[in-house]
Enzyme design. Structure first.
Site, PDB file in Angstrom:
ATOM      1  N   SER A   1      32.096  39.297  39.289  1.00 13.27           N
ATOM      2  CA  SER A   1      33.473  39.112  38.822  1.00 13.27           C
ATOM      3  C   SER A   1      34.215  37.984  39.533  1.00 13.27           C
ATOM      4  O   SER A   1      35.238  37.521  39.045  1.00 13.27           O
ATOM      5  CB  SER A   1      34.261  40.410  38.978  1.00 13.27           C
ATOM      6  OG  SER A   1      34.459  40.713  40.348  1.00 13.27           O
TER       7      SER A   1
ATOM      8  N   LYS B   1      39.146  40.753  44.527  1.00 14.55           N
ATOM      9  CA  LYS B   1      39.805  39.920  43.511  1.00 14.55           C
ATOM     10  C   LYS B   1      40.729  38.922  44.208  1.00 14.55           C
ATOM     11  O   LYS B   1      40.957  38.976  45.414  1.00 14.55           O
ATOM     12  CB  LYS B   1      40.639  40.780  42.544  1.00 14.55           C
ATOM     13  CG  LYS B   1      39.902  41.928  41.881  1.00 14.55           C
ATOM     14  CD  LYS B   1      38.849  41.481  40.895  1.00 14.55           C
ATOM     15  CE  LYS B   1      38.124  42.680  40.284  1.00 14.55           C
ATOM     16  NZ  LYS B   1      36.943  42.265  39.502  1.00 14.55           N
TER      17      LYS B   1
END
Length: 259
Positions: free
Chosen positions: A65, A138
């Site tokens: 990701s 993230k």
């Protein structure tokens, strides 16, 4: 001529005392050595626990990701102490605990206690990261009070009315927008808005807006800020937070983060 057989000499009490005196210091020497080794190991474990709890932790990257910033199986170090004093900034890459519903239930079979214990010991000295699968990594796009919108006419995300050029780190096709999913959110107090750099393969804040947390990550869930890739060696180096991308973003208006 006769030969007289002499009786074997018996050790004198003085000889036995000397032998015992020689053996006892040797035994004491080994005991002292083992004691010192155990003390050194105990101190090392305690120092590692303090470092892991308050300063730095190791994690590995389980998914793609954050490609190409972070690759699968990269091992990173996370600074736990600096953000506690200076807070978090837009662009920071952070590791955080699942706010609820971001990660699927684990289907891994239970491992033998011996394996669990061995990995726990390795984690004390930073050689293992057994809880990496329970955390996410993230990039921070919005801090408390920010108004984050996607996307403008040329596919850019705007923060507090200012478009940001993320081409330096996001992994999308040349003609793709910064996010194929549109959103218009104001980050509440005590929360962050997170996106993965691999925008089309990251189940981040955008995909959890229908949950009770509305896609926001509580700051209390953040473990710390990733700052260094330690493995593999050919990727060893500091992480770039690209703070310059957000340099023109104004502070959020007063009261925007109270929602």
């Amino acid at each position: 001529m006769t030969t007289e057989k002499s009786a074997p000499a018996e050790p004198s009490p003085a000889d036995g005392a000397e032998a015992a005196a020689t053996i006892q210091p040797r035994r004491r020497g080994w005991l002292v050595f083992l004691r010192d080794v155990l003390v050194i190991i105990l101190i090392a474990v305690l120092v590692s626990l303090v470092v892991k709890t308050f300063l730095v932790r190791s994690f590995y990257i389980p998914s793609g990701s954050m490609e190409d910033t972070l690759l699968i199986k990269d091992r990173i170090l996370v600074d736990e102490i600096t953000p506690r004093f200076g807070g978090y900034e837009r662009g920071d890459i952070v590791v955080f605990r699942d706010p609820g519903g971001w990660l699927p239930p684990s289907t891994e079979p239970a491992r033998p206690p011996v394996v669990e214990a061995f990995e726990w010991v390795l984690s004390l000295v930073g050689l293992a990261a057994p809880d990496s699968d329970d955390h996410l990594v993230k990039r921070i796009i919005g801090i408390p009070g920010d108004h984050v919108v996607c996307c403008n006419a040329i596919g850019q995300i705007s923060v507090n009315g200012v478009p940001i050029d993320e081409s330096a780190y996001i992994n999308v096709a040349a003609d793709d927008p910064a996010s194929k999913e549109s959103f218009d959110v104001t980050v509440p107090d005590g929360s962050l808005w997170m996106l993965g750099d691999n925008r089309n393969r990251s189940a981040d804040s955008r995909f959890h807006m229908d949950q009770p947390g509305k896609g926001f990550v509580p700051i209390d869930n953040v473990v710390g800020r990733a700052f260094l890739i330690t493995w593999p060696f050919d990727r060893f180096g500091m992480l770039d937070f690209h703070h310059d991308v957000f340099a023109g973003v104004p502070a959020p208006e007063s009261g925007d983060g109270d929602e």
